[in-house]
Design an enzyme around this catalytic site. Structure first.
Site: not given
Length: 240
Positions: A28, A42
């Site tokens: 991420y 996310h």
């Protein structure tokens, strides 16, 4: 697409036994080179009903290691495979790792050899072995208790197929027109794997499985992973 990272370690890499959340956070963080896309994945990702899918998976870390105090200690190098049906995601990771290296905690490793592949499944029937364990489950909407299925139950394989349906529809916007068929390879035992992910225990299974269905569906699963929690490090398989 597939991305294989080979990381040369200037100093030993020490990780807890349950390190999946660390690898996920690295991915991420790397995707944040495109903030809108990273936030999309996310926060929501690709959705089907109430289910959210990130459309990437990663395998277990590979390399020579020793165990001490319930921790992995990798000494000279470590490799990691990441797959996704989305070329943008793979390309963003390559760009980020090339520019910024890979940070495990406070240590950033920059000596990284990256290999990009575009391997596709070309058969309607394959025999696979799990590189990371396979998990499927259900959660009671009233008690919020989670039950993890096991390969001795027929519902285990039904749940894998249902997960495929939802995941495919979430990514392409249309439902697949036929199911996949999955079964345990005869006379092969499945190995139970239990790990803790951010405070919750997850039960999953290594093993060998027969998979059949339309070629494009099997290829989709090769890129995204079998079963649930792919973006948490579950469901990656290799062909036998």
């Amino acid at each position: 697409m597939q991305l294989v990272l080979n990381i040369q370690l200037e100093e030993p890499l020490v990780l807890p036994m349950n390190y999946n959340h660390i690898v996920q956070s690295i991915i991420y963080r790397a995707l944040s080179v495109m903030p809108d896309y990273a936030e999309f994945l996310h926060q929501s990702g690709y959705t089907s009903g109430k289910r959210q899918y990130k459309m990437f998976q990663f395998g277990q870390l590979q390399g020579h290691y020793k165990m001490a105090d319930r921790k992995f200690i990798f000494d000279t190098e470590v490799s990691l495979e990441i797959r996704s049906p989305e070329p943008l995601l793979i390309n963003l990771l390559v760009d980020s790792f090339y520019r910024n290296g890979i940070a495990f905690g406070k240590t950033t490793y920059r000596d990284i050899y990256m290999e990009i592949y575009d391997y596709t499944i070309e058969e309607n029937h394959i025999v696979v072995q799990m590189k990371s364990p396979l998990t499927v489950y259900s959660t009671d909407e009233f008690t919020n208790n989670t039950y993890y299925y096991n390969p001795q139950e027929e519902v285990f394989f039904d749940a894998v197929n249902s997960n495929f349906y939802r995941k495919y529809q979430a990514y392409f916007g249309i439902a697949p027109c036929s199911p996949i068929r999955i079964s345990k390879v005869e006379n092969e035992n499945c190995r139970k794997f239990v790990t803790k992910y951010q405070g919750s225990y997850i039960t999953a299974w290594f093993g060998k499985y027969d998979l059949s269905g339309q070629r494009k569906y099997l290829d989709f699963l090769y890129q995204t992973g079998l079963g649930a929690k792919n973006a948490q490090g579950f469901g990656m398989f290799e062909l036998l």
